[in-house]
Design a protein around this motif. Structure first.
Motif, short mmCIF file in Angstrom:
data_model
loop_
_atom_site.label_atom_id
_atom_site.label_comp_id
_atom_site.label_asym_id
_atom_site.label_seq_id
_atom_site.Cartn_x
_atom_site.Cartn_y
_atom_site.Cartn_z
N ASP A 244 0.84 -1.19 0.00
CA ASP A 244 0.00 0.00 0.00
C ASP A 244 0.88 1.25 0.00
O ASP A 244 1.35 1.70 1.04
N ALA B 41 0.04 4.34 -0.69
CA ALA B 41 -0.60 5.49 -0.03
C ALA B 41 -0.36 5.44 1.48
O ALA B 41 -0.13 6.47 2.12
N ARG B 42 -0.39 4.23 2.05
CA ARG B 42 -0.12 4.07 3.49
C ARG B 42 1.35 4.39 3.79
O ARG B 42 1.67 5.04 4.79
N GLU B 43 2.25 3.94 2.90
CA GLU B 43 3.67 4.23 3.07
C GLU B 43 3.92 5.75 3.01
O GLU B 43 4.73 6.29 3.77
N TYR B 44 3.19 6.42 2.12
CA TYR B 44 3.28 7.89 2.02
C TYR B 44 2.85 8.55 3.33
O TYR B 44 3.51 9.48 3.83
N ARG B 45 1.77 8.03 3.91
CA ARG B 45 1.29 8.58 5.18
C ARG B 45 2.34 8.42 6.30
O ARG B 45 2.61 9.35 7.06
N ILE B 46 2.96 7.24 6.36
CA ILE B 46 3.96 6.97 7.40
C ILE B 46 5.17 7.88 7.22
O ILE B 46 5.62 8.54 8.16
N SER C 159 5.36 10.71 5.63
CA SER C 159 4.98 12.10 5.89
C SER C 159 4.97 12.38 7.38
O SER C 159 5.44 13.43 7.84
N ALA C 160 4.45 11.42 8.16
CA ALA C 160 4.37 11.58 9.61
C ALA C 160 5.75 11.60 10.26
O ALA C 160 5.94 12.18 11.33
N LEU D 284 0.02 8.80 14.28
CA LEU D 284 0.08 7.41 13.82
C LEU D 284 -0.55 6.42 14.81
O LEU D 284 -0.38 5.22 14.68
N LEU E 17 -2.60 3.71 13.14
CA LEU E 17 -1.98 3.06 11.97
C LEU E 17 -2.32 1.57 11.91
O LEU E 17 -2.47 1.00 10.83
#
Length: 343
Positions: A67, A69-74, A76-77, A151, A154
């Motif tokens: 995923d 998009a999930r990796e991008y979220r992590i 970014s955080a 997170l 998550l």
């Protein structure tokens, strides 16, 4: 253009040009890394600037796997948290640009020790510096304030060891090519030996030598990459996994990851000591997590073996695991479990 499989280069080039990152047309795309998961491309523009692009693998995928998009979220955080990561620049899921999510990141210059050849080109001093900087990088991940980073939601907050045993026992049933009684016996031993989970932290989930970028100057870790298996769990799970992937010259069974057997790299005991010196955590449960990581590694390798047996096109350029390698990993897991007093 460079004809990179999995990218509509014209559409992606137009998307990058509109981001305002200073890209000068034309752009070229080159596949990098030897991972079998998310595809990674180096993007070069005509002015000499570089970026990195990530997309999921080609073909049919499980809903939660790979995923981006999930990796991008992590990632970014994690900006500004003290965890060494690339800078994330943009994500697109626009069907006019791509058939799956695409993430653009900064290019981190450095050395990735993803083969014995790369490791041999380094001095023993550089190898040692890299090895000893890995526990410090891991400690920075486990220090992240989940609430502050956004997170907390998550992943599940339920006990991590139970989640792992359930998930990977199921994977074994689906992917095994033969009966290996020791795998089932180990699952039983691990299930009876689960330590109390005292804290919940960010867990990288795949922390090893191939997934860090190291400084060309002094060898220390300057970026941790490949966050797709990141979750919430017990921090010692990451330490156990680092040890499982870390072969030593004296091992009867070195397994597929042999770069760390070269002179200069620290021993597993030194890696563990460096981590516990840095974090002051209790090392009592490390043997459990080391054995669990080896058991899981054997199951992952069996899955790769099954895929190559079903379709030889899935065989990686460097070859794939053999039943002997898998049996050897299981044997090492059994030894580690026994040495830790698990029964």
């Amino acid at each position: 253009m460079s004809n990179a499989v999995g990218l509509d280069e014209e559409a992606v080039s137009a998307w990058i040009a509109d981001l305002g990152v200073g890209a000068v047309a034309p752009l070229t795309f080159t596949r990098i890394g030897n991972g079998q998961s998310n595809l990674t491309f180096q993007v070069d523009d005509s002015g000499g600037a570089q970026w990195v692009l990530r997309r999921p693998p080609l073909g049919h995928l499980l809903a939660s796997a790979h995923d981006v998009a999930r990796e991008y979220r992590i990632l970014s955080a994690l900006q500004g948290t003290g965890v060494p990561v690339p800078k994330v620049l943009a994500l697109t899921e626009d069907p006019a640009v791509t058939d799956s999510p695409l993430m653009l990141m900064s290019y981190v210059d450095g050395v990735v020790i993803d083969s014995i050849g790369v490791a041999k080109a380094l001095t023993p001093e550089r190898r040692r510096a890299t090895g000893l900087s890995m526990p410090a990088a891991l400690a920075s991940i486990h220090r992240v304030d989940l609430e502050l980073a956004g997170l907390e939601d998550l992943a599940s907050h339920s006990p991590y060891a139970e989640r792992q045993l359930k998930r990977w026992s199921g994977q074994w049933e689906q992917s095994k090519t033969r009966d290996v009684p020791e795998v089932d016996e180990l699952a039983g031993v691990l299930a009876r030996s689960i330590p109390d989970q005292r804290e919940l932290t960010l867990v990288h989930g795949d922390f090893h030598l191939s997934n860090v970028i190291t400084s060309r100057e002094d060898g220390r870790v300057v970026a941790v990459v490949d966050w797709e298996l990141c979750t919430l769990g017990d921090p010692l799970a990451d330490v156990g996994a680092l040890l499982a992937y870390w072969s030593e010259a004296g091992d009867v069974v070195t397994g597929p990851f042999i770069a760390s057997t070269l002179d200069g790299f620290p021993t597993r005991a030194e890696l563990a000591q460096a981590y516990f010196d840095e974090t002051h955590r209790d090392p009592a449960a490390l043997g459990f997590w080391h054995a669990l990581a080896l058991w899981k590694l054997a199951i992952i390798a069996e899955g790769v073996l099954r895929r190559t047996m079903e379709d030889p096109r899935n065989t990686a350029a460097v070859g794939g695991p053999s039943t002997k390698i898998i049996d050897d990993i299981v044997a090492r897991a059994t030894i580690v479990a026994a040495e830790a007093g698990l029964q």
